[in-house]
Motif scaffolding. Structure first.
Motif, PDB file in Angstrom:
ATOM      1  N   TRP A 387      39.237  38.213  41.770  1.00 47.90           N
ATOM      2  CA  TRP A 387      38.858  39.778  41.798  1.00 47.90           C
ATOM      3  C   TRP A 387      40.464  40.283  41.575  1.00 47.90           C
ATOM      4  CZ3 TRP A 387      35.718  43.691  41.234  1.00 47.90           C
ATOM      5  CH2 TRP A 387      34.353  43.523  41.186  1.00 47.90           C
ATOM      6  N   SER A 390      41.958  39.691  38.254  1.00 50.19           N
ATOM      7  CA  SER A 390      41.278  40.667  37.295  1.00 50.19           C
ATOM      8  C   SER A 390      41.429  41.968  37.214  1.00 50.19           C
ATOM      9  CB  SER A 390      39.516  40.126  37.325  1.00 50.19           C
ATOM     10  OG  SER A 390      39.236  38.756  37.183  1.00 50.19           O
ATOM     11  N   TRP A 439      35.789  40.810  33.431  1.00 49.13           N
ATOM     12  CA  TRP A 439      34.505  41.044  34.094  1.00 49.13           C
ATOM     13  C   TRP A 439      33.303  40.061  33.803  1.00 49.13           C
ATOM     14  CZ3 TRP A 439      38.375  43.476  36.057  1.00 49.13           C
ATOM     15  CH2 TRP A 439      38.111  43.892  37.221  1.00 49.13           C
ATOM     16  N   ILE A 532      34.725  47.284  31.779  1.00 43.17           N
ATOM     17  CA  ILE A 532      34.081  46.838  33.136  1.00 43.17           C
ATOM     18  C   ILE A 532      32.760  47.250  33.167  1.00 43.17           C
ATOM     19  CG2 ILE A 532      34.027  46.932  35.652  1.00 43.17           C
ATOM     20  CD1 ILE A 532      37.109  47.091  35.487  1.00 43.17           C
ATOM     21  N   TYR A 536      29.353  45.147  33.164  1.00 41.49           N
ATOM     22  CA  TYR A 536      28.076  44.941  34.244  1.00 41.49           C
ATOM     23  C   TYR A 536      26.740  45.247  33.399  1.00 41.49           C
ATOM     24  CZ  TYR A 536      30.550  44.860  38.548  1.00 41.49           C
ATOM     25  OH  TYR A 536      31.338  44.225  39.601  1.00 41.49           O
TER      26      TYR A 536
END
Length: 642
Positions: A387, A390, A439, A532, A536
Motif C-alpha cells: 500500500w 502504491s 490499485w 484509483i 475500485y
C-alpha cells in the motif's frame, strides 16, 4: 575524502572476489555475510559522504592513475565526486544493500548462492564506477559492466530456456543503444580533444556553432552528439523502441528485478543525460526529442501495465513509464526534478518489487494476480508496505512520489519549449493510468475472494524477518524521502547541485514551476484519485465489468495485452529475416561452399586420389613391369620430341 570514495566503490568488488573465490569452499553463509557486510559498510560511507560533501556543496575530482596514453589520447582513471555522483552513490548503495539482505531469505535453498551474491556485488561495483567516472570512457566502462552483469543476473537460472532468452535479449538490445554511446564519445573527442567531463564542459560554449559534414549535410556537432548519447540512454533506460528487454528481464530472480529496475541499470541512462546537461543546453532540438520520447514512453508503458497479469511484469512496465517521466523532465531542462524523481522512485520501486517477491514467496511461486486474491490477512506486513509503495507510485500526498512527480508536471507546464504542454498532458494521462494499474494490482492480489487452490492457500505465510526488514526500511523511504529532499533538490533557492547541473538562464524552469496556477499544482493529485476510483469501480464494486470491457474493445485489449505488438513487429522485421539469412548462409555458404571446397573438399579429394593409387598397387610383377615400360616410352618420346 578520496579514501572514503575509493572504499565505497571498491568494497562491493571485494565482496564479489570473496564470494566468487571462497564461497564454494566456505559455504553459502560466508558469501551472504561477507557481501552484505561489505555492502553495508559501503552504504554507510556513501551516506556519510553525502552529508559531509553534498550538503556543503563540495566537489572533488581525483586522477588516480593514467589508464590509456596513446599520443594525444590520454585518459586517466579517477573519481568525480560532486552532488550528482553523491546522490547516485547513496541511492545505489542503499538499494543494493537492501537487496543483498533480502536475498538471504529469498534465495534460501538455491544451489548457487555464492555465485548470486557475487553477481549482485559486481553489479553494484560497475554502477558505482559509472556514477563516479570523471570522463566519458570510464563511464562507458561502468556502462558496459552493468550490461554484462544484467546478462549474468537475468540468466542466473541458466537451466531455464526463457531466462536464457531474456538474458540474451537484454544484452543485444543494450548493445544496439551502446552503438550510439560509442559514436557520441568519438564525436566529443574529435571536437574537444579530450574526454574529461570538466574539460569538455568548460569550453562547450565555444563549440556550439561547429558542424559535422555527412553526405554534404552540415549537422550541428553538439546536437548530433546529444542524439547519439540519448540513443545509448534509450537502450539502458528502456525507452520506447528499445524497451522490449525490460519486461522479459523478469525471468531473473525477484531481487535482481529490484536491483536492475529501481536504482541501478535503468537509471544509468537518466544519469548520463543529466551529467551532459552542459552539452544538451546547446542542443534544444535534441532536448525536445528527449521530452517527446519520454512522454510517449510514459504513456505506452502505463497502458500496457493496465492489462498485464504477471505481478512482476506490471511493476516492470511501471518502471518503464516512470523513466519516461525522468526523461520528460530532463528534456525540458528540469534536470534536478529528474534526479529528484530518480531518487524517490528508487525507494518505492524497490519496495514494490521486493513486496511482489514476498507475495510470490507466500503464493508458492505464483506470479499471476488473477490466481490470487483474499490473502491480505495472511501477509499483513507485505500488504501494508505494498500500500505504501502504491501510494508513493501514484503520487498521493504526502508520499515520496507526490513531490517528485508534481514538480515534473509543473515544470512541463511552464517550459518555454513547444513540447512542454504535450509533455504535461501526456504526463497527466499517464498519472491516471499509473494510479489505476497500481490499485488493480493491489485489489486483485490482496482483496476479494481467494482464487488460488486449497493447496496454495494452505501454505500462505508471511516472509521471514530478513526479508521484511529491507522492505520496511524502503517503505520508510517511500514515505519521507520526498518531503525531506524536496527543498534540497528542487527548492527555489537551493544551490545543492552547484556546477554538477548546468542550465542556461532562458531554460530555467524549476523556479517558475513553484509559481504555477493552483489547478496545475493539484491536477496530478486529482488524476491519481480518479485512476484509483476507476480501479475500485472495476475490481471492487463491479468485478464483472472488466471482462465485458475486454470483449467489447477486444482489438484494443489485445493490442495492449500483446504490448503494442513491438516484439511481434521486431520478430517480423529483424529476427525472422536474420534467422532465415543465417540458415541460408550456413547451409549454402558454410556447408556447401566453404566446407565443400575447403576442408571437406580437400579431404574427399585426398581420399579419392588415395583410393585410386591404392588400386594401382596390385602386387603383380608384370603390372609393374608394364608400367615401367610405358614410363620409359613416354620419357623417350619426350626426349626425342624436345
Amino acid at each position: 575524502m578520496t579514501t572514503l570514495a575509493l572504499f565505497i566503490v571498491f568494497l562491493p568488488l571485494l565482496g564479489f572476489v570473496l564470494a566468487g573465490g571462497l564461497g564454494e569452499k566456505l559455504g553459502d553463509r560466508f558469501s551472504q555475510i561477507s557481501t552484505s557486510a561489505l555492502m553495508g559498510i559501503s552504504t554507510s560511507l556513501a551516506i556519510y559522504l553525502f552529508f559531509k560533501m553534498g550538503l556543503k556543496e563540495e566537489t572533488l575530482v581525483v586522477s588516480l592513475f593514467t589508464w590509456i596514453h596513446v599520443e594525444l589520447f590520454d585518459v586517466a582513471w579517477g573519481l568525480q565526486i560532486d552532488s550528482l555522483s553523491l546522490v547516485m552513490m547513496a541511492v545505489v548503495t542503499l538499494v543494493s544493500f537492501m537487496v543483498h539482505l533480502y536475498s538471504i531469505g529469498y534465495m534460501k535453498g538455491d544451489p548457487s548462492i555464492p555465485r548470486f551474491m557475487g553477481y549482485l556485488s559486481l553489479f553494484t561495483f560497475f554502477m558505482l564506477t559509472l556514477v563516479t567516472a570523471p570522463n566519458f570512457l570510464q563511464m562507458f566502462f561502468g556502462w558496459e559492466g552493468v550490461g554484462l552483469c544484467s546478462y549474468l543476473l537475468i540468466g542466473y537460472w541458466y537451466d531455464r530456456e526463457r531466462a536464457n532468452a531474456a538474458a540474451i535479449k537484454a544484452f543485444l538490445v543494450n548493445r544496439i543503444g551502446d552503438i550510439g554511446f560509442v559514436l557520441g564519445i568519438i564525436i566529443i573527442f574529435s571536437l574537444f580533444g579530450t574526454l574529461d567531463f570538466l574539460a569538455v564542459f568548460e569550453i562547450v560554449e565555444e563549440h556550439q556553432q561547429e558542424t559535422i559534414t555527412f553526405l554534404n549535410w552540415q549537422i550541428p556537432a553538439l546536437t548530433l552528439a546529444s542524439f547519439l548519447f540519448f540513443f545509448g540512454a534509450m537502450g539502458k533506460s528502456a525507452q520506447i523502441g528499445l524497451h522490449t528487454w525490460l519486461p522479459d528481464a523478469m525471468e531473473g530472480p525477484t531481487p535482481v528485478s529490484a536491483l536492475i529496475h529501481a536504482a541501478t541499470m535503468v537509471t544509468a541512462g537518466v544519469f548520463l543525460i543529466v551529467r551532459i546537461s552542459p552539452i544538451l543546453e546547446y542542443a534544444p532540438l535534441a532536448r525536445e526529442f528527449i521530452t517527446l520520447i519520454g512522454t510517449f514512453t510514459a504513456i505506452m508503458a502505463a497502458t500496457i501495465a493496465c492489462v498485464q497479469n504477471d505481478i512482476k511484469r506490471i511493476i516492470a512496465y511501471s518502471t518503464c513509464s516512470q523513466l519516461g517521466y525522468m526523461f520528460m523532465a530532463a528534456g525540458l531542462s528540469a534536470y534536478s526534478a529528474s534526479m529528484f524523481h530518480l531518487t524517490t522512485h528508487a525507494f518505492f520501486k524497490a519496495l514494490l518489487f521486493l513486496g511482489a517477491g514476498s507475495v510470490i514467496h507466500a503464493m508458492s511461486d505464483e506470479h499471476n494476480i488473477q490466481k490470487m486474491g483474499g490473502i491480505w490477512k495472511f501477509i499483513p506486513v507485505t500488504y501494508a508496505v505494498m500500500w505504501v509503495g502504491s501510494l508513493a507510485l501514484a503520487g498521493i500526498p504526502f508520499f515520496a512520489g507526490f513531490y517528485s512527480k508534481d514538480i515534473i508536471l509543473e515544470a512541463d507546464w511552464v517550459s518555454q519549449l513547444p513540447v512542454g504542454h504535450i509533455a504535461f498532458w501526456g504526463g497527466m494521462f499517464a498519472a491516471i493510468l499509473t494510479a489505476f494499474y497500481a490499485w488493480r494490482l493491489l485489489l486483485l492480489t490482496f482483496n476479494g475472494k481467494p482464487r488460488a487452490d486449497d493447496v496454495v492457500m494452505g501454505h500462505i505465510h508471511e516472509s521471514p524477518i530478513i526479508m521484511l526488514v529491507p522492505i520496511i526500511i524502503l517503505a520508510i523511504g517511500s514515505v519521507f524521502s520526498g518531503s525531506l529532499l524536496d527543498l534540497l533538490f528542487v527548492g527555489e533557492e537551493t544551490t545543492f547541485w552547484g556546477m554538477a547541473i548546468f542550465v542556461l538562464p532562458q531554460d530555467e524552469v524549476i523556479e517558475a514551476a513553484h509559481h504555477v496556477v493552483e489547478w496545475v499544482h493539484w491536477a496530478p493529485t486529482i488524476a491519481a484519485f480518479f485512476g484509483i476510483a476507476i480501479a475500485y469501480l472495476l475490481y471492487q464494486f463491479a468485478p464483472s465489468l472488466p471482462e465485458k470491457l475486454s470483449q467489447t474493445f477486444k482489438y484494443l485489449y489485445n493490442f495492449l495485452y500483446h504490448q503494442w505488438y513491438f516484439d511481434k513487429l521486431y520478430n517480423w522485421m529483424f529476427v525472422t529475416p536474420t534467422l532465415k539469412t543465417s540458415q541460408v548462409l550456413w547451409e549454402e555458404g558454410d556447408q556447401e561452399i566453404i566446407d565443400g571446397l575447403g576442408p571437406n573438399g580437400l579431404g574427399f579429394l585426398s581420399l579419392a586420389s588415395g583410393g585410386f593409387l591404392c588400386r594401382l598397387q596390385t602386387g603383380y610383377v608384370y603390372h609393374y613391369a608394364f608400367a615401367m615400360i610405358i614410363g620409359i616410352t613416354f620419357m623417350m618420346a619426350w626426349y626425342f620430341w624436345g
